[in-house]
Design a protein around this motif. Structure first.
Motif, PDB file in Angstrom:
ATOM      1  N   ASP A   1      -8.142  -2.787  -1.797  1.00 36.52           N
ATOM      2  CA  ASP A   1      -7.488  -3.977  -1.577  1.00 36.52           C
ATOM      3  C   ASP A   1      -6.318  -4.290  -2.638  1.00 36.52           C
ATOM      4  O   ASP A   1      -5.866  -5.263  -2.563  1.00 36.52           O
ATOM      5  CB  ASP A   1      -8.251  -5.155  -1.240  1.00 36.52           C
ATOM      6  CG  ASP A   1      -9.181  -4.888   0.009  1.00 36.52           C
ATOM      7  OD1 ASP A   1      -8.490  -4.282   1.133  1.00 36.52           O
ATOM      8  OD2 ASP A   1     -10.287  -5.520   0.201  1.00 36.52           O
ATOM      9  N   SER A   2      -6.541  -3.488  -3.615  1.00 41.20           N
ATOM     10  CA  SER A   2      -5.732  -3.798  -4.789  1.00 41.20           C
ATOM     11  C   SER A   2      -5.579  -2.678  -5.670  1.00 41.20           C
ATOM     12  O   SER A   2      -6.376  -1.415  -5.703  1.00 41.20           O
ATOM     13  CB  SER A   2      -6.455  -4.962  -5.806  1.00 41.20           C
ATOM     14  OG  SER A   2      -7.667  -4.238  -6.534  1.00 41.20           O
TER      15      SER A   2
ATOM     16  N   GLN B   1       0.956  -1.232   0.074  1.00 44.88           N
ATOM     17  CA  GLN B   1      -0.071  -0.109   0.147  1.00 44.88           C
ATOM     18  C   GLN B   1       0.679   1.420  -0.085  1.00 44.88           C
ATOM     19  O   GLN B   1       0.515   2.321  -0.613  1.00 44.88           O
ATOM     20  CB  GLN B   1      -0.923   0.036   1.257  1.00 44.88           C
ATOM     21  CG  GLN B   1      -2.269  -1.039   1.182  1.00 44.88           C
ATOM     22  CD  GLN B   1      -2.841  -1.174   2.384  1.00 44.88           C
ATOM     23  OE1 GLN B   1      -2.456  -1.337   3.557  1.00 44.88           O
ATOM     24  NE2 GLN B   1      -4.008  -1.030   2.135  1.00 44.88           N
TER      25      GLN B   1
END
Length: 340
Positions: free
Chosen positions: A256-257, A223
């Protein structure tokens, strides 16, 4: 250049004594550019020898490396290897900006606007292949090791932290994106810097731990890379318009991606210089190699040849530096075999 996390992270101020008897992988290109930028005359002219060859990088490398060694810090310089394709466009842009800055510097200097000229001069620094090779020659003569990375020096330096070295020495936060467990900033900087208000600002050595950064921001390393992509890195310097550190942090915490992030309203219309997924992959899995190096004894005659004979440095000053180097080596702690 690269991502700037300074707005979100409060580095730990440390002293040289906190780095005693530690090896540091120093980003050589970053450091040499720093020397070229700050070691200049009042009107911005870099140090030069009688033949007009720039010597600011050699002056910084010699005297500031000795300063580190006097403080029982063992530097290992890491040089860039082959430029990744992801950086080719940005490299061309930087070259053009340096040329423009040089033209403006010359103009301001001719007009007698010394302060403004100096500012532009620092932006015009150019590190040539010859400068890099003579820097390596000087390091060899000093007995100070260096490593040649297969690609990005920052990535190679980051991979060395742990078993081999204590931290990466660099001004750029990008080494955090490459996964460096620890970095040290302002290692070879001046102790003070002019502030925007006309005074001076103290510059402290700073230590940043990746684990603390991730804990403080409540993100994963992946992240953190996504944040860099949104804010701008060496591989997409413009980032996403209107997204700074705080907004980037908010966005990555909500997804999340990277694929989902690229569909965000603030992001989806952005034309990236390079494919964001390729940038992500490069930061997470950069080309690096196992390293092997050792510290040696200085060759005083070769040092004098490089600095005094070839480039006209003051023999008195160089000899003074050599005495400091000799004293630093004599005072090293017993048992540090890698520094013999």
């Amino acid at each position: 250049m690269g991502v700037d996390l300074g707005e979100l992270i409060e580095p730990e101020e440390i002293g040289f004594e906190d780095l005693h008897n530690k090896e540091l992988a120093i980003d050589a290109m970053n450091t040499l550019y720093q020397f070229l930028s700050i070691i200049r005359q009042r009107d911005g002219t870099p140090l030069k020898d009688s033949d007009g060859n720039v010597t600011s990088h050699l002056s910084g490398l010699f005297y500031r490396t000795i300063n580190l060694m006097e403080n029982e810090i063992r530097p290992v310089y890491v040089f860039d290897g082959e430029m990744p394709d992801l950086k080719s466009k940005e490299s061309s842009k930087r070259r053009k900006k340096r040329e423009e800055a040089r033209d403006e510097w010359e103009k301001l200097k001719d007009e007698g606007k010394i302060s403004e000229a100096y500012s532009k001069a620092t932006q015009s620094s150019k590190l040539t292949g010859d400068m890099i090779e003579e820097s390596k020659r000087l390091l060899d003569a000093m007995g100070v090791p260096y490593v040649e990375a297969p690609s990005e020096g920052e990535a190679q330096a980051a991979s060395m932290v742990g078993d081999e070295v204590y931290a990466v020495g660099s001004q750029d936060w990008d080494c955090m994106l490459f996964g460096a467990d620890r970095m040290v900033r302002n290692l070879t900087s001046r102790k003070t810097r002019k502030s925007s208000g006309g005074g001076t600002k103290k510059i402290s050595v700073e230590r940043i731990e990746l684990e603390n950064v991730l804990d403080e921001l409540e993100v994963s390393h992946r992240q953190l890379v996504w944040m860099g992509i949104l804010m701008g890195t060496d591989f997409n310097p413009d980032g996403v318009h209107g997204i700074g550190p705080k907004t980037a942090l908010k966005i990555v915490r909500e997804h999340d991606s990277l694929e989902d992030i690229l569909e965000e309203d603030k992001v989806k219309d952005t034309e990236f210089e390079n494919d964001p997924e390729l940038i992500e992959e490069f930061f997470l899995n950069p080309p690096v190699e196992e390293t092997s190096y050792e510290f040696g004894e200085p060759d005083k005659d070769e040092i004098r040849k490089v600095l005094v004979e070839d480039h006209g440095f003051s023999e008195k000053r160089v000899n003074s530096g050599l005495k400091k180097l000799e004293t630093a080596l004599e005072s090293r702690q017993p048992g540090l075999d890698s520094f013999v």
